[in-house]
Scaffold this motif. Structure first.
Motif, short mmCIF file in Angstrom:
data_model
loop_
_atom_site.label_atom_id
_atom_site.label_comp_id
_atom_site.label_asym_id
_atom_site.label_seq_id
_atom_site.Cartn_x
_atom_site.Cartn_y
_atom_site.Cartn_z
N GLY A 180 2.07 2.05 -3.27
CA GLY A 180 1.00 2.39 -4.32
C GLY A 180 0.51 1.29 -5.02
O GLY A 180 -0.15 1.38 -6.23
N ASP A 181 0.48 0.11 -4.50
CA ASP A 181 0.02 -1.25 -5.12
C ASP A 181 -1.43 -1.21 -4.93
O ASP A 181 -1.97 -1.49 -3.80
N SER A 182 -2.48 -1.29 -6.00
CA SER A 182 -4.16 -1.35 -5.82
C SER A 182 -4.21 -2.61 -5.39
O SER A 182 -5.16 -3.08 -4.58
N LYS A 183 -3.45 -3.93 -5.74
CA LYS A 183 -3.84 -5.34 -5.43
C LYS A 183 -3.65 -5.36 -3.97
O LYS A 183 -4.49 -6.05 -3.10
N ILE A 204 0.99 -1.33 0.05
CA ILE A 204 0.01 -0.09 -0.12
C ILE A 204 0.87 1.37 0.11
O ILE A 204 0.63 2.30 -0.77
N ARG A 221 -3.95 -2.96 -1.58
CA ARG A 221 -4.89 -2.31 -0.87
C ARG A 221 -6.34 -3.12 -1.02
O ARG A 221 -6.97 -3.35 0.12
N ALA A 222 -6.81 -3.74 -2.20
CA ALA A 222 -7.75 -4.49 -2.33
C ALA A 222 -7.85 -5.66 -1.25
O ALA A 222 -8.66 -6.09 -0.58
#
Length: 116
Positions: A99-102, A96, A104-105
């Motif tokens: 900046g990794d969206s995976k 996170i 965060r999800a």
């Protein structure tokens, strides 16, 4: 594992060290998909083997490029499946930060479902 020049072959995937870990991430992601498939079939031992392989693949990717944010979401997911919650939290939080969206999800899903 075969190695020729700067290319390695693992489980029918060819790797080039100059890809900065992209091939290892792709392999790790494929192992995660297979692990989840086995979980859905309630074949936990086989699932665990693939999650273990994915952790190793993501580790190889991190050796080549330690700040590649794409590693952290998949690795965190594997660690959750392997019951390693504290390590998963650390890995996902680092993803996170990068900046990794995976990441965060996966983190949000784990919190909502009581996994973290």
């Amino acid at each position: 594992m075969a190695k020729e020049n700067n290319t390695q072959t693992v489980d029918a995937f060819a790797f080039d060290d100059s890809s900065f870990g992209q091939d290892w991430i792709r392999l790790g992601d494929e192992y995660v998909v297979k692990g989840v498939r086995y979980l859905r079939q309630e074949r936990r031992l086989q699932a665990r083997l693939f999650f273990d392989k994915a952790v190793q693949a993501y580790g190889e990717a991190q050796k080549l490029n330690p700040e590649d944010a794409r590693v952290f979401g998949g690795l965190g997911s594997c660690l959750l499946h392997l019951g390693m919650r504290a390590q998963a939290r650390q890995v996902l939080e680092r993803g996170i930060e990068l900046g990794d969206s995976k990441s965060r999800a996966t983190y949000n899903w784990a919190v909502r479902n009581g996994q973290l």
